[in-house]
Write an enzyme that holds these catalytic residues in place. Sequence first.
Site, PDB file in Angstrom:
ATOM      1  N   LYS A 116      11.570  -1.716  -7.437  1.00  0.00           N
ATOM      2  CA  LYS A 116      10.277  -1.379  -8.053  1.00  0.00           C
ATOM      3  C   LYS A 116      10.191   0.141  -8.049  1.00  0.00           C
ATOM      4  CE  LYS A 116       6.275  -0.440  -7.828  1.00  0.00           C
ATOM      5  NZ  LYS A 116       5.761   0.790  -8.480  1.00  0.00           N
TER       6      LYS A 116
ATOM      7  N   GLU B 165      10.924   5.006   4.969  1.00  0.00           N
ATOM      8  CA  GLU B 165      11.093   6.466   4.922  1.00  0.00           C
ATOM      9  C   GLU B 165       9.776   7.012   4.366  1.00  0.00           C
ATOM     10  OE1 GLU B 165      14.815   7.047   2.768  1.00  0.00           O
ATOM     11  OE2 GLU B 165      15.932   6.613   4.594  1.00  0.00           O
TER      12      GLU B 165
ATOM     13  N   CYS C 109       9.966  15.290   0.569  1.00  0.00           N
ATOM     14  CA  CYS C 109       9.438  14.829   1.860  1.00  0.00           C
ATOM     15  C   CYS C 109       9.905  15.718   3.003  1.00  0.00           C
ATOM     16  CB  CYS C 109       9.866  13.404   2.122  1.00  0.00           C
ATOM     17  SG  CYS C 109      11.654  13.226   2.189  1.00  0.00           S
TER      18      CYS C 109
ATOM     19  N   GLU D  69      -0.397  16.009   5.250  1.00  0.00           N
ATOM     20  CA  GLU D  69       0.616  16.202   4.206  1.00  0.00           C
ATOM     21  C   GLU D  69      -0.071  16.454   2.869  1.00  0.00           C
ATOM     22  OE1 GLU D  69       2.873  12.828   2.532  1.00  0.00           O
ATOM     23  OE2 GLU D  69       4.673  14.003   2.853  1.00  0.00           O
TER      24      GLU D  69
HETATM   25  P1  NAD Z   1       3.474   5.965  -2.608  1.00  0.00           P
HETATM   26  O1  NAD Z   1       3.498   5.414  -1.241  1.00  0.00           O
HETATM   27  O2  NAD Z   1       2.192   6.196  -3.274  1.00  0.00           O
HETATM   28  O3  NAD Z   1       4.307   5.023  -3.595  1.00  0.00           O
HETATM   29  C1  NAD Z   1       5.633   4.655  -3.335  1.00  0.00           C
HETATM   30  C2  NAD Z   1       5.915   3.328  -4.017  1.00  0.00           C
HETATM   31  O4  NAD Z   1       5.163   2.298  -3.383  1.00  0.00           O
HETATM   32  C3  NAD Z   1       5.543   3.282  -5.483  1.00  0.00           C
HETATM   33  O5  NAD Z   1       6.539   2.590  -6.199  1.00  0.00           O
HETATM   34  C4  NAD Z   1       4.229   2.501  -5.486  1.00  0.00           C
HETATM   35  O6  NAD Z   1       3.953   1.844  -6.690  1.00  0.00           O
HETATM   36  C5  NAD Z   1       4.504   1.519  -4.360  1.00  0.00           C
HETATM   37  N1  NAD Z   1       3.321   0.938  -3.734  1.00  0.00           N
HETATM   38  C6  NAD Z   1       2.108   1.489  -3.536  1.00  0.00           C
HETATM   39  N2  NAD Z   1       1.297   0.654  -2.863  1.00  0.00           N
HETATM   40  C7  NAD Z   1       2.015  -0.469  -2.622  1.00  0.00           C
HETATM   41  C8  NAD Z   1       1.734  -1.698  -1.965  1.00  0.00           C
HETATM   42  N3  NAD Z   1       0.544  -1.941  -1.411  1.00  0.00           N
HETATM   43  N4  NAD Z   1       2.708  -2.630  -1.910  1.00  0.00           N
HETATM   44  C9  NAD Z   1       3.927  -2.404  -2.453  1.00  0.00           C
HETATM   45  N5  NAD Z   1       4.238  -1.252  -3.095  1.00  0.00           N
HETATM   46  C10 NAD Z   1       3.308  -0.296  -3.169  1.00  0.00           C
HETATM   47  O7  NAD Z   1       4.347   7.297  -2.527  1.00  0.00           O
HETATM   48  P2  NAD Z   1       4.591   8.371  -3.681  1.00  0.00           P
HETATM   49  O8  NAD Z   1       3.298   9.057  -3.967  1.00  0.00           O
HETATM   50  O9  NAD Z   1       5.323   7.707  -4.797  1.00  0.00           O
HETATM   51  O10 NAD Z   1       5.606   9.400  -2.977  1.00  0.00           O
HETATM   52  C11 NAD Z   1       5.197  10.499  -2.215  1.00  0.00           C
HETATM   53  C12 NAD Z   1       5.249  10.173  -0.736  1.00  0.00           C
HETATM   54  O11 NAD Z   1       6.554   9.715  -0.400  1.00  0.00           O
HETATM   55  C13 NAD Z   1       4.994  11.347   0.183  1.00  0.00           C
HETATM   56  O12 NAD Z   1       4.191  10.934   1.253  1.00  0.00           O
HETATM   57  C14 NAD Z   1       6.383  11.713   0.696  1.00  0.00           C
HETATM   58  O13 NAD Z   1       6.407  12.375   1.937  1.00  0.00           O
HETATM   59  C15 NAD Z   1       7.016  10.370   0.781  1.00  0.00           C
HETATM   60  N6  NAD Z   1       8.476  10.464   0.744  1.00  0.00           N
HETATM   61  C16 NAD Z   1       9.177  10.239   1.893  1.00  0.00           C
HETATM   62  C17 NAD Z   1      10.565  10.350   1.899  1.00  0.00           C
HETATM   63  C18 NAD Z   1      11.401  10.130   3.133  1.00  0.00           C
HETATM   64  O14 NAD Z   1      12.620  10.046   3.017  1.00  0.00           O
HETATM   65  N7  NAD Z   1      10.812  10.054   4.304  1.00  0.00           N
HETATM   66  C19 NAD Z   1      11.215  10.691   0.712  1.00  0.00           C
HETATM   67  C20 NAD Z   1      10.451  10.920  -0.445  1.00  0.00           C
HETATM   68  C21 NAD Z   1       9.074  10.792  -0.422  1.00  0.00           C
HETATM   69  O1  6OD Z   2      18.969  13.243   0.894  1.00  0.00           O
HETATM   70  C1  6OD Z   2      18.588  12.081   1.078  1.00  0.00           C
HETATM   71  O2  6OD Z   2      19.381  11.146   1.291  1.00  0.00           O
HETATM   72  C2  6OD Z   2      17.162  11.792   1.071  1.00  0.00           C
HETATM   73  N1  6OD Z   2      16.815  10.520   1.377  1.00  0.00           N
HETATM   74  C3  6OD Z   2      16.276  12.762   0.762  1.00  0.00           C
HETATM   75  C4  6OD Z   2      14.876  12.596   0.769  1.00  0.00           C
HETATM   76  C5  6OD Z   2      14.080  13.546   0.234  1.00  0.00           C
HETATM   77  C6  6OD Z   2      12.660  13.381   0.195  1.00  0.00           C
HETATM   78  O3  6OD Z   2      11.956  13.753  -0.693  1.00  0.00           O
END
Ligand code: NAD
Ligand code: 6OD
Length: 484
Positions: A176, A252, A286, A388
Amino acid sequence: MKQIRNFINGEFVGAGRPFDKRSPLSNRVIAQVAEATRDEVDAAVQAARAALAGPWGRITVAERVDLLYAVANEITRRFDDFLEAECADTGKPRSLASHIDIPRGASNFKIFADVVKNVPSEFFEMATPDGKGAINYGYRTPIGVVGVICPWNLPLLLMTWKVGPALACGNTVVVKPSEETPQTATLLGEVMNTVGVPRGVYNVVHGFGPNSAGEFVTRHPQIDAITFTGETRTGEAIMKAAATGARPVSLEMGGKNAAIVFADCDFDAAIEGTLRSVFANCGQVCLGTERVYVERPIFDKFVAAMKQGAEGLKLGPPEDKTTGMGPLISKEHQNKVLSYYQVARDEGATIVTGGGVPAMPGELTDGCWVQPTIWIGLPESARVIKEEIFGPCCHIAAFDSEEDVLAKANANDYGLATAIWTQNLSRAHRVAQRMKVGLAWVNSWFLRDLRTPFGGAKQSGIGREGGVHSLEFYTELKNVCIKL
Ligand code: NAD
Ligand code: 6OD
């Protein structure tokens, strides 16, 4: 108008309501995306189950590895298509996507193909009372159908970071993608068909989270495991959904990462690295830095150099080679980031640079642009230091000792990453080991060896992926004990 459809059982389908995909550059609608219905999500899960029981479940590891290499090579062959799709969805500079997003999309398949091909299993020999002994060996089987829920910031990179190991381990997937970035996951469906990955192994369903495709996937009883990247609050909701049926999750999640800059650092390297970690991808990484702690003797000089670097960033469209920073992903996210810019003002921050919306020309006028922003002068309790933001901004504070900075840097609910800048080797190890994070970089940032564990501490995540660590999540490890 471009039509983006779901990819189920090797076919592009779309029975549901279409939704608009807007360009972050202009806020204009650039595509219509078919939102997957509950029935379509179910069809994707059934296709994934059938593939698992059928051809995909029967091929040898060597054949699987060859197919994953073929996927990687086909992504590389269609590099320009992926680049165009990723830049259209995100607005990010081509210079960035062509160095990071698309090459990693390909290498995420190769690295995990290599892992499954080369990593041996464990073996223990044991004595038994009859003197004949027994042997034990570990045997891995796929975990089943994996639900892959993805964010929008590095769409292809973060999706393949999960799909690569899931398929390498013999699972099938229902992906998804984020509603903001539907294109590259869909394009990958074409790649799967071209190289002959069996139908149903890779499925894509588009839509939103609650009461839409995201929830339909995570609540589906025949999804065996869920891997997720996104916000911590979403991760909590997914964990609750996964509790029904006691299904494993790999999460993550968010971060509020600190950079720690000691006075003995290589100053130019620290500035270059910190500018990148704050402003790359318009701050939507992130692992990015939103809190910078600088040892007092170099504080003023550091702030001045950061200001100069931020003001030197050219905002512009992806294809312009001089573009240093693109827009945020959406109007909704622009409003969120701007609300934090207001919070910083309300909290009494000194604005070193930025703090608003830049004037952009022509069709970029209504895009999701914000200025690169730096604040100083806030107490550690300030919201823009605690929460954040996920935008191109940071607060810079001075520190006086290692203890002082460790206490401040660790005083946060998140624990994803840190970047430490120093030429004192002992201190580098000491501070890296005492930071409560999953990833600590010394004199670098976002330098990735894909064999290493990746994940977050505290509210930044559960589990580790990368190299052999991905095997822990994407396989069921069985012990076979044989009495001799
Ligand atoms: P988000 O949590 O809003 O959405 C992520 C995904 O989850 C989307 O596909 C969304 O449609 C889906 N989603 C939302 N609610 C849901 C539910 N109740 N059930 C199932 N699916 C659901 O995140 P975003 O805004 O797309 O991304 C930004 C965030 O992601 C930031 O907080 C960032 O720090 C984090 N992030 C973390 C990492 C990591 O590796 N730790 C990497 C990239 C981004
Ligand atoms: O480098 C990666 O494998 C990884 N998961 C990066 C994540 C970046 C977050 O925005």
